[in-house]
Design a protein around this motif. Structure first.
Motif, short mmCIF file in Angstrom:
data_model
loop_
_atom_site.label_atom_id
_atom_site.label_comp_id
_atom_site.label_asym_id
_atom_site.label_seq_id
_atom_site.Cartn_x
_atom_site.Cartn_y
_atom_site.Cartn_z
N LEU A 40 3.97 9.90 16.60
CA LEU A 40 2.95 8.88 16.88
C LEU A 40 2.44 8.43 15.52
O LEU A 40 2.21 9.26 14.64
CB LEU A 40 1.81 9.50 17.69
N HIS A 41 2.30 7.12 15.33
CA HIS A 41 1.80 6.65 14.04
C HIS A 41 0.98 5.38 14.23
O HIS A 41 1.04 4.74 15.28
CB HIS A 41 2.94 6.41 13.04
N LEU A 42 0.22 5.04 13.22
CA LEU A 42 -0.58 3.82 13.24
C LEU A 42 0.20 2.67 12.64
O LEU A 42 0.95 2.85 11.68
CB LEU A 42 -1.87 4.01 12.43
N ASP A 43 0.03 1.49 13.19
CA ASP A 43 0.52 0.25 12.60
C ASP A 43 -0.69 -0.54 12.15
O ASP A 43 -1.60 -0.79 12.94
CB ASP A 43 1.28 -0.60 13.64
N LEU A 44 -0.73 -0.90 10.88
CA LEU A 44 -1.82 -1.71 10.33
C LEU A 44 -1.31 -3.13 10.15
O LEU A 44 -0.18 -3.33 9.72
CB LEU A 44 -2.28 -1.15 8.99
N ARG A 45 -2.13 -4.13 10.48
CA ARG A 45 -1.71 -5.52 10.33
C ARG A 45 -2.73 -6.25 9.45
O ARG A 45 -3.69 -6.81 9.94
CB ARG A 45 -1.58 -6.22 11.67
N PRO A 46 -2.51 -6.26 8.15
CA PRO A 46 -3.42 -6.95 7.24
C PRO A 46 -3.11 -8.45 7.18
O PRO A 46 -2.05 -8.91 7.63
CB PRO A 46 -3.12 -6.29 5.89
N ASP A 47 -4.01 -9.20 6.57
CA ASP A 47 -3.76 -10.62 6.33
C ASP A 47 -2.67 -10.81 5.28
O ASP A 47 -1.89 -11.74 5.36
CB ASP A 47 -5.05 -11.32 5.85
N ASP A 48 -2.64 -9.91 4.29
CA ASP A 48 -1.68 -10.01 3.18
C ASP A 48 -1.00 -8.65 3.02
O ASP A 48 -1.58 -7.72 2.46
CB ASP A 48 -2.41 -10.43 1.91
N GLN A 49 0.22 -8.54 3.52
CA GLN A 49 0.94 -7.27 3.51
C GLN A 49 1.11 -6.70 2.10
O GLN A 49 0.82 -5.53 1.86
CB GLN A 49 2.29 -7.44 4.17
N ALA A 50 1.57 -7.51 1.17
CA ALA A 50 1.85 -7.01 -0.19
C ALA A 50 0.58 -6.48 -0.86
O ALA A 50 0.59 -5.41 -1.47
CB ALA A 50 2.49 -8.10 -1.04
N SER A 51 -0.52 -7.22 -0.73
CA SER A 51 -1.78 -6.78 -1.34
C SER A 51 -2.28 -5.50 -0.70
O SER A 51 -2.80 -4.61 -1.38
CB SER A 51 -2.85 -7.86 -1.21
N GLU A 52 -2.12 -5.40 0.62
CA GLU A 52 -2.60 -4.19 1.31
C GLU A 52 -1.76 -2.98 0.94
O GLU A 52 -2.29 -1.89 0.74
CB GLU A 52 -2.59 -4.40 2.83
N VAL A 53 -0.45 -3.15 0.83
CA VAL A 53 0.41 -2.04 0.40
C VAL A 53 -0.01 -1.58 -0.99
O VAL A 53 -0.15 -0.38 -1.25
CB VAL A 53 1.90 -2.44 0.45
N THR A 54 -0.23 -2.52 -1.89
CA THR A 54 -0.67 -2.17 -3.25
C THR A 54 -1.99 -1.40 -3.22
O THR A 54 -2.15 -0.39 -3.91
CB THR A 54 -0.81 -3.45 -4.11
N ARG A 55 -2.95 -1.85 -2.41
CA ARG A 55 -4.26 -1.19 -2.31
C ARG A 55 -4.12 0.21 -1.75
O ARG A 55 -4.69 1.17 -2.28
CB ARG A 55 -5.19 -2.03 -1.41
N LEU A 56 -3.31 0.38 -0.70
CA LEU A 56 -3.15 1.69 -0.08
C LEU A 56 -2.44 2.67 -1.01
O LEU A 56 -2.80 3.84 -1.08
CB LEU A 56 -2.41 1.56 1.25
N VAL A 57 -1.45 2.19 -1.74
CA VAL A 57 -0.76 3.05 -2.72
C VAL A 57 -1.74 3.46 -3.82
O VAL A 57 -1.75 4.61 -4.25
CB VAL A 57 0.50 2.35 -3.27
N ALA A 58 -2.59 2.55 -4.25
CA ALA A 58 -3.61 2.89 -5.26
C ALA A 58 -4.58 3.95 -4.74
O ALA A 58 -5.10 4.75 -5.52
CB ALA A 58 -4.36 1.63 -5.70
N LEU A 59 -4.82 3.97 -3.42
CA LEU A 59 -5.69 4.98 -2.83
C LEU A 59 -5.01 6.34 -2.69
O LEU A 59 -5.67 7.34 -2.44
CB LEU A 59 -6.16 4.53 -1.43
N GLY A 60 -3.67 6.36 -2.79
CA GLY A 60 -2.96 7.64 -2.68
C GLY A 60 -1.85 7.68 -1.66
O GLY A 60 -1.22 8.72 -1.47
N ALA A 61 -1.59 6.56 -0.97
CA ALA A 61 -0.44 6.51 -0.06
C ALA A 61 0.84 6.45 -0.90
O ALA A 61 0.81 6.14 -2.09
CB ALA A 61 -0.53 5.26 0.84
N ARG A 62 1.96 6.77 -0.25
CA ARG A 62 3.24 6.67 -0.95
C ARG A 62 4.27 6.05 -0.02
O ARG A 62 4.17 6.17 1.20
CB ARG A 62 3.70 8.03 -1.45
#
Length: 117
Positions: free
Chosen positions: A65-87
């Motif tokens: 089971l996993h979450l799907d996130l739908r941001p307005d800007d996928q690339a910016s959100e991926v960059t932000r989440l990786v900066a927070l510690g996602a990989r």
């Protein structure tokens, strides 16, 4: 009989740390922090929430089971989440339009592109 979704439960080695990470990632607020439970919600009066509980064992296999996130800007959100510690993780998605990431404890989630109406 009526039923409503109250919360999603996430087992975690560091339930408080992971809960705080997801609160930052989603922009949600902490509504419970008792030491044994850590819950976040979009708004304190709004359900569902995500409840993090401590477990002694680590994650071993891909989530079922996993979450799907739908941001307005996928690339910016991926960059932000990786900066927070996602990989970035590869679960065999190949050339799909979504990006698969993992939170600090290895739980996979997807960052989708914008919705086409």
């Amino acid at each position: 009989m009526a039923v409503s979704w109250d919360q999603l439960i996430v087992d975690a080695a560091d339930h408080t740390g992971l809960g705080r990470w997801w609160a930052r990632a989603l922009g949600w607020v902490v509504v419970v922090d008792t030491g044994e439970e850590f819950e976040i919600r979009q708004d304190p009066r709004r359900f569902p929430g995500i409840l993090f509980t401590p477990v002694g064992d680590g994650k071993i296999v891909k989530n079922r089971l996993h979450l799907d996130l739908r941001p307005d800007d996928q690339a910016s959100e991926v960059t932000r989440l990786v900066a927070l510690g996602a990989r970035h993780v590869d679960i065999g998605q190949r050339d799909e339009p979504w990006v698969v990431l993992a939170d600090p404890e290895g739980n996979e989630f997807c960052v989708l592109g914008s919705r086409k109406n």
